[in-house]
Scaffold this motif. Structure first.
Motif: not given
Lengths: 512, 228
Positions: A163, A173-174, A200-203, A221
């Motif tokens: 991360r 910043w995940f 963001k909560d996805s990659i 994530i």
């Protein structure tokens, strides 16, 4: 012999000053060597325990065509070759009594696409059946943000190291799905202005491999984790479910491999290159015997998306992996077991080879050996200096004792007797002072172990071989210290012995 | 019976660019059991002669037979063994091993011989220490003994192996006249009792009365040989 020992001991006591100088040098050398060996052995043991138990297993299987053995930490992120026949390998591994557990994994470097328009980043990813992974490597990580996922999820678990890396190049910043920014987990420099940080909560991962095929996949994530030990190294590897990994890398998934093909699809796969070329010629369609437009349209629909999520029972092992991580029951004679496996793989032509975890981890796996080598060189340098001082002191002692030695020779003592007398003196000093050095070193190692020094610092953890500083003295360490002492004693006494044995009765008379 | 036969013995020492001719052609035969004195001024070659007889120096030329063995062609090991089994030494000053007691110093050559049991070694050593009158000082280290007592220990050590020859280089040089006389008396007594050949060098005319044979050396040559 008794006479030599008696004279040697009394000479040591008679020349106390010189004996103490030599003794202190031997003590320090033996002490440093013992403590150093203990620290390095502790580090080696810690690295072994934490890497083998948490990440690599004892033995790693790689594809035969894989260049080089450093498959985990190759700096340039060179693609790891795929293993397409894991089911056959699995059958063979089942028959090996020395194997405890094993798990196939995907491992490669992937691009992390920047949805904010910036440059993409890169990260290492592991793909695995999360349920099996948890069985083989249980309790290796702790969740800092979010919850560890349900085993059937299509998700990615992101360690703190990965991360941080992604944040450094993308500014994103995940956080886990449903999570929020936890300021204390941010790098210190960024805690002041949190409003400008993109969360963001996805990659979106985009894989690439040696065939230059790429595909991308968005994964939510589930968790931000920290490995319980050696997060410095292991924290660079995001862990995702194996099917998502395969999609990202453009590999055959288990579903692809288990899809039922229609007759026209089978024909298409069975066509040789000439016929395939004909497909794109003007009269291409005429060259496919028995084909019709309907069947061709079905062929065009064969891709991963059509079958994933169909609810069909699939064997995940049917798809592509990159590595197989194996834990063995007894870690003795690891190299012999690796050789045994390699022999079997060759006989059965399985297209894979076994390597030890140390080789698979590259520099990190060999770190203990490298540091041990550096320490050994340092201590040998100390011993070299010690040898020079001891040689000088003993040679001076020999010359000072010319009349005594000359008289002994006159009375009938052979050169061998004089040599043994000097060896006896030095050996006694080595035994007493060097032995005391080894014992003192062992006591210090024991005390340090009992104090349980711990550290959260990644670099210190690397040196500790884990989160606790546990120096350890093994039998080979003791033997190494004794061998080194013996070597020093021998080297230090050779020249003085020569000087002493060359003293003649005439030298004594001349001196007198 | 001749215990020492010397024929045409020369000894040269290089000294810078010149050569010192210490012995210029010595011919000498010594009978077993004799007590011989080699006399002469300093630098006459008497110590050199004793050293060559004692196998601790090499001849430049000539033949030297000790106890029937030609020593000029022997290697280090052989001459060391010859010294151990056939020759006893009494030096001027450096006689004893400082870390060993009187008893242990006398035992030393017996232990090197490796042919006696521990008990035999101890018995022989005590016997000779008794004979030189040092029973009371058996456990004393050399540093705890007087000059005369040290020479007595040296005599005991020289005789304990029952050698054919005892060589003594100016044994009284560092002793007062009374102690020196006692040492010479002891040597004479031992010579008569043990029938051991004694050869000692001296430049003190007072000690000549102890010798049966006298060899006078001057400038590396025997000037006079006489029996008293």
């Amino acid at each position: 012999m008794n006479l030599i020992v008696k004279i040697a001991w009394r000479n040591i006591m008679r020349h106390k000053g010189k004996s103490i100088i030599i003794g202190v040098i031997l003590f320090l050398g033996a002490f440093l060597m013992t403590v150093g060996n203990g620290v390095i052995s502790g580090m080696d043991h810690g690295l072994h325990k934490n890497l083998v138990n948490s990440f690599t297993g004892d033995i790693v299987l790689v594809a035969d065509k894989q260049e080089g053995d450093n498959v985990f930490l190759e700096f340039m992120g060179k693609a790891v070759e795929p293993i397409n026949n894991y089911i056959d390998i699995r059958e063979m591994l089942k028959g090996q009594s020395f194997i405890d557990k094993y798990i196939p994994v995907g491992k490669n470097m992937v691009m992390v696409l920047n949805e904010e328009g910036g440059m993409p980043g890169y990260t290492y990813v592991l793909g695995a059946d999360l349920k099996k992974y948890n069985e083989v490597f249980p309790n290796t990580m702790e969740a800092l943000e979010g919850e560890l996922p349900d085993v059937d999820s299509k998700t990615v678990i992101v360690p703190t190291g990965a991360r941080k890396e992604m944040f450094d190049y993308s500014g994103i910043w995940f956080i886990p799905k449903g999570g929020k920014l936890i300021t204390k987990n941010l790098p210190k420099d960024n805690t002041a202005d949190t409003n400008s940080i993109v969360l963001k909560d996805s990659i979106v991962f985009m894989g690439y491999n040696n065939d230059n095929t790429t595909s991308d996949i968005r994964l939510g994530i589930s968790t931000i984790v920290k490995y319980k030990a050696l997060n410095t190294i292991l924290g660079h590897f995001s862990l995702m479910d194996i099917e998502s990994y395969r999609m990202a890398l453009g590999y055959f998934s288990a579903n692809d491999k288990t899809a039922t093909l229609s007759s026209s699809e089978k024909k298409l796969f069975e066509m040789d290159e000439t016929n395939l070329d004909a497909l794109f010629s003007e009269n291409g369609s005429d060259d496919i015997s028995g084909s019709d437009e309907k069947e061709l349209s079905l062929v065009s629909q064969v891709d991963t998306t059509t079958v994933i999520g169909s609810g069909k029972e699939v064997d995940l092992d049917a798809g592509v992996y990159n590595l197989v991580l194996i834990k063995i029951k007894d870690q003795k004679e690891l190299n012999a077991k690796v050789a045994e496996l390699n022999k079997l793989f060759k006989e059965k032509n399985l297209g894979v080879r076994a390597i030890t975890w140390k080789k698979a981890m590259g520099m990190v796996g060999s770190m203990a050996v490298l540091i041990k080598g550096a320490l050994f060189t340092f201590v040998m340098f100390l011993f070299f200096v010690a040898i020079i001082i001891i040689v000088n002191t003993l040679s001076m002692a020999a010359i000072e004792r010319t009349t005594e030695i000359g008289m002994m020779r006159a009375v009938g003592a052979r050169k061998g007797f004089i040599r043994m007398m000097f060896v006896g003196e030095t050996a006694m000093l080595s035994f007493v002072f060097g032995g005391a050095g080894i014992i003192a070193g062992a006591i210090i190692i024991e005390i340090i172990s009992l104090l349980n020094f711990t550290s959260d610092n990644d670099m210190v953890q690397l040196l500790y071989g884990g989160d606790t500083f546990s120096p350890l003295l093994t039998t080979p360490d003791f033997i190494a210290a004794i061998v080194q002492l013996t070597l020093v004693t021998f080297l230090a006494v050779v020249y003085p012995m020569k000087v002493a044995s060359n003293i003649t009765p005439l030298d004594a008379i001349s001196r007198d | 019976m001749k215990i020492i036969e010397i024929c045409g013995l020369t000894k040269d020492y290089p000294l810078g660019t010149t050569t010192v001719h210490a012995l210029r052609g010595i011919n000498l035969c010594i009978e077993k059991g004799h007590l011989m004195s080699i006399i002469g001024p300093s630098g006459s070659g008497k110590t050199t002669l004793l050293n060559i007889i004692g196998c601790i120096d090499h001849a430049t030329q000539g033949s030297v037979k000790v106890a029937g063995q030609e020593i000029t062609k022997m290697g280090d090991r052989a001459v060391t063994d010859l010294r151990l089994h056939h020759i006893g030494f009494i030096f001027q000053t450096f006689n004893l091993i400082p870390v060993l007691s009187t008893l242990e110093n006398v035992e030393f050559p017996l232990l090197l011989m490796k042919k006696f049991t521990k008990g035999e070694v101890r018995k022989k050593a005590e016997q000779f220490i008794d004979e030189v009158g040092l029973r009371e000082h058996m456990k004393h280290k050399p540093a705890e003994l007087s000059g005369g007592q040290r020479q007595r220990v040296a005599i005991a050590r020289a005789l304990v192996t029952n050698p054919d020859i005892v060589l003594a280089d100016e044994p009284t040089a560092n002793l007062d006249s009374v102690t020196g006389a006692q040492i010479l008396d002891l040597m004479k007594e031992m010579n008569e009792k043990e029938k051991t050949t004694f050869i000692f060098s001296t430049h003190d005319p007072n000690v000549l009365k102890y010798a049966k044979d006298i060899v006078k050396i001057k400038d590396g040559l025997i000037e006079e040989a006489s029996a008293s």
